[in-house]
Design a protein around this motif. Structure first.
Motif, mmCIF file in Angstrom:
data_model
loop_
_atom_site.group_PDB
_atom_site.id
_atom_site.type_symbol
_atom_site.label_atom_id
_atom_site.label_comp_id
_atom_site.label_asym_id
_atom_site.label_seq_id
_atom_site.Cartn_x
_atom_site.Cartn_y
_atom_site.Cartn_z
ATOM 1 N N ARG A 155 31.132 40.422 49.356
ATOM 2 C CA ARG A 155 31.525 40.746 47.835
ATOM 3 C C ARG A 155 32.719 41.096 47.173
ATOM 4 O O ARG A 155 32.765 41.210 46.313
ATOM 5 N N GLY A 156 33.522 41.187 48.155
ATOM 6 C CA GLY A 156 34.774 41.856 47.747
ATOM 7 C C GLY A 156 35.666 40.836 46.855
ATOM 8 O O GLY A 156 36.825 40.959 46.481
ATOM 9 N N LYS A 165 31.676 37.125 60.467
ATOM 10 C CA LYS A 165 32.636 38.452 60.792
ATOM 11 C C LYS A 165 32.279 39.312 61.659
ATOM 12 O O LYS A 165 32.876 39.962 62.505
ATOM 13 N N ASP A 184 38.051 50.078 47.246
ATOM 14 C CA ASP A 184 39.434 50.172 46.619
ATOM 15 C C ASP A 184 39.261 49.720 45.099
ATOM 16 O O ASP A 184 39.986 50.257 44.375
ATOM 17 N N VAL A 271 47.374 46.473 45.654
ATOM 18 C CA VAL A 271 47.407 45.731 46.878
ATOM 19 C C VAL A 271 46.543 46.266 48.195
ATOM 20 O O VAL A 271 46.306 45.676 49.020
ATOM 21 N N GLU A 274 43.734 44.641 49.415
ATOM 22 C CA GLU A 274 43.755 43.480 50.546
ATOM 23 C C GLU A 274 43.615 44.151 51.885
ATOM 24 O O GLU A 274 44.031 45.328 52.028
ATOM 25 N N GLU A 275 42.643 43.511 52.655
ATOM 26 C CA GLU A 275 41.928 44.315 53.744
ATOM 27 C C GLU A 275 43.098 44.720 54.889
ATOM 28 O O GLU A 275 42.937 45.756 55.385
ATOM 29 N N VAL A 308 35.650 44.809 58.181
ATOM 30 C CA VAL A 308 36.304 45.250 56.882
ATOM 31 C C VAL A 308 35.293 44.586 56.012
ATOM 32 O O VAL A 308 35.133 43.394 55.715
ATOM 33 N N ASN A 309 34.426 45.520 54.902
ATOM 34 C CA ASN A 309 33.462 44.825 54.085
ATOM 35 C C ASN A 309 33.518 45.756 52.674
ATOM 36 O O ASN A 309 33.873 46.999 52.931
ATOM 37 N N CYS A 489 49.649 36.414 50.683
ATOM 38 C CA CYS A 489 48.268 36.866 50.637
ATOM 39 C C CYS A 489 47.757 36.469 48.999
ATOM 40 O O CYS A 489 48.767 35.791 48.330
ATOM 41 N N ALA A 490 46.595 36.681 48.634
ATOM 42 C CA ALA A 490 46.299 36.526 47.378
ATOM 43 C C ALA A 490 46.903 36.959 46.112
ATOM 44 O O ALA A 490 46.631 36.621 45.034
#
Ligand SMILES: Cc1cc2nc3c(=O)[nH]c(=O)nc-3n(C[C@H](O)[C@H](O)[C@H](O)COP(=O)(O)O)c2cc1C
Ligand code: SF4
Ligand code: FES
Ligand code: FES
Lengths: 517, 152
Positions: A155-156, A165, A184, A271, A274-275, A308-309, A489-490
């Motif tokens: 859902r991130g 994962k 975050d 930022v 971002e994981e 990481v979730n 990254c995005a």
């Protein structure tokens, strides 16, 4: 003396921001003055944020809602007999009969606002820890299979299948493994992570513990943004109580499993959501994005296999385990299974949290639930999915809110935040803001993002000022292409989305220069 | 704000009390800022010694994060949200009002040391905007008048 009347006054940060503490104090004082015994429970928010502070009175017809209550209206509520659920202009009848609430499909937020967030007993009494209890009877592979089968996706923002994962982490070699919760929540227009942490913190603890069992992790971290001090305090207290009652720590309820959990605060960097930047930050470093591969599932925190979730992913896991994968999977549309806590924000009459199965239309969310703009002016644009999400015009609101439909339409569901703008919005200004935000928040690792966003801001300044508009629009288009295709990254990769969607759907806002002589 | 004056002994104690944590630097910086209102330059060598890192690395971390201040803030800190959802509710007007009322730009502290004005991106109160934080208190549904009331 008569039996005390129970009232609920939220201690959710949003409710506090509009005076919930003062309301609770006024109720206590007024009750005392009138010698009426009351018990005030500070709950999470029901999600009907436009009604905050929302006071609920427990009556023989169930919980009855009044809101938005101001402290100086409390005396008149007593006069009207609100302790017996009597009518008043602020009254809305039974809380769960309110349209906004009644038609929701609350799986993740089932308990939020209902219970005392810090009471383990209340949590248990409302089905809490049932998912973990079941997980304790399963093997790691069986837990992972259940989550995979449920169709749960992250859902991130990216919607990556959670079970896949977890399976990677389960099968990875490492001297230790970690579960890291990404709290975050930097996207403007989103507050669901905050609400569930403040309203039902044991749910996150339960979800993370199940994740730990699934992959054999013994240590977890919640990376929680520093802009949420109230959530930090609530979660730390919940963790303390969970340790006290043997739901965390060594040998949880005699199961032979250990799990330790700690909250770590972010420090105002977008930022770091971002994981890999988050993992760097957890390690005590600058939040620089890591190149992938390796993926965090194989080499994550301190180089070890790491889940990481997002908060909402992890808080959806307990219901999957408690009610079974098929129960969860049956909600949703296409390949988007389950429910999404949508967040209605910005210029909207009834802002708040609406949890529904994927597939509801943006139009229904914004109008049937949200009631249209707060200003009463025409709606012009909607930004879905945070600052990296597209701007959508009114004509596209028929879109189904699920991952695939949004992507096909050139938009993004992201974390489910929906920000409404009325016709006073200037889209070139919003496009400039997107570039500026990227320039401020870029981690600086790659040139397209770092330099591109700064150049993009300058170019948009010229466009807004009407300088060489046609040339600058062409330049902006090139810059967007470079950022989209060349960023690591995005952050840099998706900043063109709000910019170019604004240009595509609202071209009239970018032609100002052409009208100049 | 209840920050106390910079004090190396106190700083050393704070650093020591966090040394057992893994990835301890951010918790240390938060604790220092909580105590003193900012991270004093003089903390850098103490942190470097405590964590066995170079001073350049410590400085790199402090300067990366918007949250960490490197100079003493005013007695009152006002953080105003400038992100999209609050913009949709008129945060621009609120920002202009604050700037002229406090005589400060975003990111500035008054020379009298009374106010610091900062911009933040989202406070998680996006349904009840525009929002701001005044001395750690989150405020929603703000109008210039309601904000003035909170500053008085
Ligand atoms: C710039 C940027 C910011 C992000 N911010 C968040 C965030 O605040 N919370 C979050 O859960 N994921 C965020 N993500 C996505 C994470 O990188 C990652 O995909 C997610 O935490 C994985 O969890 P999930 O599979 O449960 O969604 C962000 C990504 C980028 C590129
Ligand atoms: S795209 Fe931007 S934020 Fe992402 S790695 Fe590159 S510089 Fe960092
Ligand atoms: S270094 Fe990242 S694209 Fe050039
Ligand atoms: S955008 Fe201002 S609180 Fe979220």
């Amino acid at each position: 003396m008569s039996k005390p009347v129970t009232l609920y006054v939220p201690c959710d940060a949003a409710a506090l921001s509009v005076g919930a503490d003062a309301v609770a104090a006024a109720i206590a004082a007024e009750a005392e003055a009138r010698r009426l015994p009351v018990q005030i429970i500070r709950n999470g928010s029901r999600g009907m944020l436009w009604l905050e502070p929302l006071v609920e009175v427990v009556t023989n017809q169930g919980r009855v809602a009044y809101g938005p209550v101001a402290a100086d209206q409390v005396a008149e509520l007593f006069d009207a007999g609100f302790l017996d659920g009597h009518p008043h202009p602020l009254g809305h009848g039974p809380t769960e009969e309110i349209f906004y609430f009644k038609h929701q499909q609350r799986l993740t937020f089932a308990r939020c606002g209902l219970i005392d967030p810090l009471s383990v007993e209340d949590y248990r009494a409302h089905g809490g820890f049932a998912g973990l209890e079941r997980a304790l009877t399963l093997s790691p592979a069986e837990i992972v299979a259940e989550v995979t089968q449920s169709g749960l996706r992250g859902r991130g923002g990216a919607g990556f299948p959670t079970g896949i994962k977890w399976n990677t982490v389960l099968n990875a070699e490492g001297s230790e493994k970690f579960v890291c919760c990404n709290a975050d929540e930097g996207d403007s227009g989103t507050f669901a992570d905050r609400m569930i942490i403040e309203g039902d913190p044991f749910l996150l603890i339960e979800g993370m513990t199940i994740a730990a069992l699934a992959v054999g992790a013994r240590q977890g971290y919640v990376y929680l943004r520093s802009e949420y001090p109230h959530a930090v305090a609530t979660l730390r207290e919940a963790i303390r109580r969970a340790y006290e009652q043997d739901w965390l720590g060594r040998n949880i309820h005699g199961s032979g499993h250990d799990f330790h959990l700690e909250v770590r605060m972010g420090a105002g960097s977008y930022v770091c959501g971002e994981e890999t930047a988050m993992l760097e930050s957890l390690e005590g470093k600058r939040g620089m994005v890591r190149a992938k591969p390796p993926i965090p599932a194989l080499e994550g925190l301190f180089g070890q296999p790491t889940i990481v979730n997002n908060v909402l992913t992890l808080t959806s896991v307990p219901v999957v385990l408690a009610k079974g994968a098929d129960f969860y999977r049956d909600f949703g549309a296409g390949r988007s299974h389950g429910t999404q806590p949508f967040q209605l924000a910005g210029n909207i009459q009834r802002g708040g949290l609406v949890e529904l199965a994927f597939g509801v239309s943006l139009h229904d969310l914004i109008y049937r639930y949200g009631g249209g703009t707060a200003s009463g002016r025409p709606l012009r644009a909607v930004q879905v999915g945070g600052p990296l999400g597209a701007y959508v015009p009114e004509s596209m609101l028929g879109l189904s809110a699920d991952y695939e439909s949004m992507n096909e339409a050139g938009a993004m569901l992201g974390h489910g935040g929906i920000v409404v703008f009325d016709d006073s919005v200037r889209m070139a200004h919003m496009a400039r803001f997107a570039m500026d935000f990227c320039a401020v928040e870029s981690c600086g690792k790659c040139t397209p993002c770092r330099i591109g966003s700064t150049r993009g801001r300058e170019v948009l300044d010229k466009i807004v000022d009407g300088i060489d508009v046609a040339d600058n629009m062409a330049l902006l288009d090139d810059l967007c292409t470079v950022m989209r295709d060349g960023s690591l990254c995005a952050m840099g990769g998706l900043t063109p989305l709000p910019v170019q969607s604004a240009i595509r759907h609202f071209p009239e806002d970018f032609v100002q220069g052409r009208r100049l002589p | 704000m209840t920050a106390v004056d910079w004090n190396a002994e106190r700083a050393r104690a704070i650093i020591d009390s966090h040394r057992a944590l893994r990835g301890a630097l951010l918790p240390m910086l938060h604790a220092l800022q909580e105590e003193f209102g900012y991270v004093d330059q003089a903390a850098v060598p103490l942190l470097a010694a405590g964590l066995n890192l170079s001073q350049a690395e410590i400085h790199g971390v402090i300067s990366f994060y918007h949250e960490f201040r490197q100079s003493r803030p005013g007695r009152h800190v006002v953080k105003v949200c400038v992100a999209e959802a609050c913009q949709a509710r008129g945060s621009d007007t609120l920002v202009e009002h604050l700037k002229s009322r406090l005589g400060l730009d975003l990111g500035q502290t008054g020379s009298d040391g009374v106010f610091t004005l900062e911009a933040v991106y989202c406070l998680g109160n996006c349904a009840l905007g525009p929002s701001a934080v005044v001395d750690d208190r989150l405020l929603g549904r703000l109008s210039p008048a309601r904000l003035d009331g909170a500053l008085a």
